[in-house]
Design a protein around this motif. Structure first.
Motif, PDB file in Angstrom:
ATOM      1  N   GLU A 160       0.828  -1.195   0.000  1.00 14.01           N
ATOM      2  CA  GLU A 160       0.000   0.000   0.000  1.00 14.01           C
ATOM      3  C   GLU A 160       0.869   1.254   0.000  1.00 14.01           C
ATOM      4  OE1 GLU A 160      -3.543   0.536  -0.006  1.00 14.01           O
ATOM      5  OE2 GLU A 160      -3.219  -1.448  -0.855  1.00 14.01           O
ATOM      6  N   GLN A 161       0.609   2.148  -0.960  1.00 10.73           N
ATOM      7  CA  GLN A 161       1.377   3.394  -1.054  1.00 10.73           C
ATOM      8  C   GLN A 161       1.228   4.239   0.198  1.00 10.73           C
ATOM      9  OE1 GLN A 161       0.225   6.835  -3.718  1.00 10.73           O
ATOM     10  NE2 GLN A 161       1.914   6.035  -4.926  1.00 10.73           N
ATOM     11  N   SER A 162       0.013   4.319   0.730  1.00 10.82           N
ATOM     12  CA  SER A 162      -0.222   5.130   1.923  1.00 10.82           C
ATOM     13  C   SER A 162       0.525   4.571   3.125  1.00 10.82           C
ATOM     14  CB  SER A 162      -1.726   5.208   2.234  1.00 10.82           C
ATOM     15  OG  SER A 162      -2.254   3.904   2.451  1.00 10.82           O
ATOM     16  N   GLU A 163       0.600   3.241   3.222  1.00  8.47           N
ATOM     17  CA  GLU A 163       1.336   2.610   4.318  1.00  8.47           C
ATOM     18  C   GLU A 163       2.834   2.876   4.191  1.00  8.47           C
ATOM     19  OE1 GLU A 163       0.050   0.372   7.102  1.00  8.47           O
ATOM     20  OE2 GLU A 163      -1.324   1.967   6.530  1.00  8.47           O
ATOM     21  N   ARG A 164       3.343   2.834   2.956  1.00  7.18           N
ATOM     22  CA  ARG A 164       4.756   3.125   2.746  1.00  7.18           C
ATOM     23  C   ARG A 164       5.070   4.576   3.071  1.00  7.18           C
ATOM     24  NH1 ARG A 164       4.330   0.121  -2.377  1.00  7.18           N
ATOM     25  NH2 ARG A 164       4.540   2.121  -3.447  1.00  7.18           N
ATOM     26  N   ASP A 165       4.181   5.485   2.674  1.00  7.64           N
ATOM     27  CA  ASP A 165       4.391   6.897   3.005  1.00  7.64           C
ATOM     28  C   ASP A 165       4.381   7.117   4.508  1.00  7.64           C
ATOM     29  OD1 ASP A 165       4.656   7.633   0.401  1.00  7.64           O
ATOM     30  OD2 ASP A 165       2.634   8.433   0.159  1.00  7.64           O
ATOM     31  N   SER A 166       3.463   6.442   5.192  1.00  9.60           N
ATOM     32  CA  SER A 166       3.396   6.575   6.650  1.00  9.60           C
ATOM     33  C   SER A 166       4.660   6.014   7.301  1.00  9.60           C
ATOM     34  CB  SER A 166       2.155   5.840   7.180  1.00  9.60           C
ATOM     35  OG  SER A 166       2.111   5.880   8.588  1.00  9.60           O
TER      36      SER A 166
END
Length: 512
Positions: free
Chosen positions: A174-180
């Motif tokens: 997940e892109q959002s998880e990686r950003d977080s």
């Protein structure tokens, strides 16, 4: 321009699998598609983030203190010091793609493909790091001593940091998880620089290291200060021991708290990508080249400030005994502002955050008010690294059958900046030699003070402005990111719904 954007959207739409576009004709697959997305827990993110501290703690100590240590404690002449700094940084740059190549050839093990590199490099790295801060009894071969162990440490810490950086793409799909997770990582990394500054600065600052008022002082006066020099040398060794302990603790937490994940469509890849073919594809990817170019100049600006800051405070500003406190204040302000920049890039986009964050350094550098530049340090840490996963996602959409290139992306991302920083540090130390730098002098000639001021103010300003102009060409904005995210999610769902059996997956997991 509108036509180009439409073409990109059409290209992304063309990558949507038939299983998504014709869901009505394939009811069985539609039922298999909804899968629970495995989200990273806060504990996982923290364990991942802690792994970034060793590189920053040691890098901060070396970046801020190695130059002044070589010149005033080990008493290496400026010309030899410039060779050590240049060759060490240049070698560090070369090791990144070399390690990236070796990682791309590494087999997948029970620990993963990246974790073994982190585990086995750690004990050797801390030994080499400790020996960098040791002053040998012989004077004749000191240059070779520091050059050898500096290069050895940079090689070993690269074996830690390149796989750790590439791990960003394998902790979640997940892109959002990686950003977080990246935000957690950058917060801990900047906190690591605070730790490195506090440990190295405060321990070394407690040691009495008197300067020599007259460079032509008698031998008796110089002998009298030898005891104080020995105390300073021991203080550097103590700081190295504390930092080495932190390195080990963080590596253990990372190893125990993080598990690599493989893309479902990667496990179906039966043919390994040759390194040089992957390198050609990566280096021909336009967004990657533009991001590298902007990151090169902006990071180089902050490296110039970092490398010359201790000397600048000591001799230009006259803060001989207080510069470590100034460093601590700068890096602490950077730590506090990391969450602010994470919110800002989420709210206004990464390109906007780059311009606002990095350009805010310019007025403070003009005013030589370095106490406030921590705000921009935070932006320089967080923003370019948070943009790299977007570039890799864009590459995966354009080359959907090419996998295993993540180490190449991450290793060459830092190759150019490290090589350029080696050149800049070598040139800056040489310029001090040419302007008449006096080892352990209480004061320096006016030309040395002026040179230090230029290295810490005007040169970084020019580099930052060039970097911001290059970031203007970076093509992945927020709309493009959303399009890529949707197309990638469709690819993952298609791979998941038509995936192989558990036996096949286990069999293919050994391939890479």
């Amino acid at each position: 321009m509108a036509k180009g954007e439409g073409a990109e959207s059409g290209s992304a739409a063309g990558l949507l699998p038939t299983g998504i576009l014709q869901a009505g004709e394939r009811p069985v697959q539609v039922k298999k598609e909804p899968k629970k997305k495995k989200q990273l827990s806060i504990c996982n993110k923290l364990c991942y983030a802690v792994g970034g501290a060793p590189y920053q703690v040691t890098g901060c100590a070396l970046g801020f203190f190695l130059q002044i240590y070589l010149l005033d404690v080990a008493q290496v002449d400026p010309f030899s010091a410039s060779i050590i700094l240049f060759v060490g940084r240049a070698w560090d740059a070369i090791t990144d793609p070399l390690v990236g190549f070796c990682i791309s050839k590494s087999p997948w093990t029970r620990l993963g493909r990246l974790m073994p590199w982190i585990i086995f490099s750690t004990p050797l790295a801390i030994i080499a790091y400790f020996l960098i801060w040791f002053v040998p009894d012989f004077h004749q071969g000191q240059t070779l001593w520091y050059l050898l162990f500096y290069c050895l440490f940079e090689t070993l810490v690269t074996c830690f940091h390149v796989p750790y950086s590439a791990l960003t793409m394998f902790i979640s799909t997940e892109q959002s998880e990686r950003d977080s997770a990246t935000a957690y990582r950058m917060t801990v990394e900047v906190l690591g620089t605070v730790l490195g500054t506090a440990i190295q600065g405060q321990i070394v600052g407690q040691a009495d290291s008197p300067c020599i008022p007259d460079v032509n002082a008698s031998t008796a006066n110089r002998t009298q200060s030898s005891t104080s020099i020995k105390e300073t040398q021991n203080a550097y060794l103590l700081a190295a021991g504390v930092i080495a302990s932190i390195y080990v603790i963080c590596a253990v937490i990372l190893t125990l708290g993080v598990r690599e994940q493989r893309e479902s469509y990667e496990t179906q890849q039966t043919k390994q990508m040759p390194f040089f073919r992957g390198l050609r594809l990566v280096m021909s990817h336009g967004p990657y080249i533009k991001l590298i170019a902007g990151f090169l100049f902006t990071s180089l600006a902050f490296m110039l400030v970092e490398g010359n800051f201790a000397l600048f405070c000591t001799y230009t500003l006259g803060f001989r005994n207080e510069f470590q406190n100034l460093l601590l204040a700068i890096m602490f302000s950077a730590t506090v502002t990391i969450p602010i920049w994470q919110w800002f890039l989420t709210r206004f986009g990464k390109k906007t955050a780059v311009y606002v964050g990095i350009s805010s350094a310019v007025p403070f550098l003009i005013l030589v008010a370095l106490m406030e530049t921590g705000i921009s340090v935070a932006a320089a840490f967080l923003l370019p690294w948070s943009m790299l996963p977007d570039v890799i996602d864009d590459f995966h959409l354009k080359q959907p059958h090419i996998h295993g290139t993540e180490p190449i992306f991450f290793s060459f991302y830092v190759f150019f900046t490290k090589f350029a920083s080696g050149v800049s540090l070598g040139i800056s130390t040489l310029s001090l030699d040419f302007t008449g730098y006096q080892t352990r002098g209480c004061s320096q000639p006016a030309r040395v003070k002026f040179t230090l001021k230029m290295l810490v103010t005007m040169a970084p300003i020019v580099l930052i402005l060039i970097g911001l102009l290059l970031f203007k060409l970076y093509p992945i904005d927020e709309e493009k990111r959303r399009q890529n995210k949707k197309a990638l999610q469709a690819l993952r769902e298609e791979a998941s719904s038509s995936g192989c059996s558990d036996t096949d997956s286990t069999e293919l997991a050994s391939i890479l």
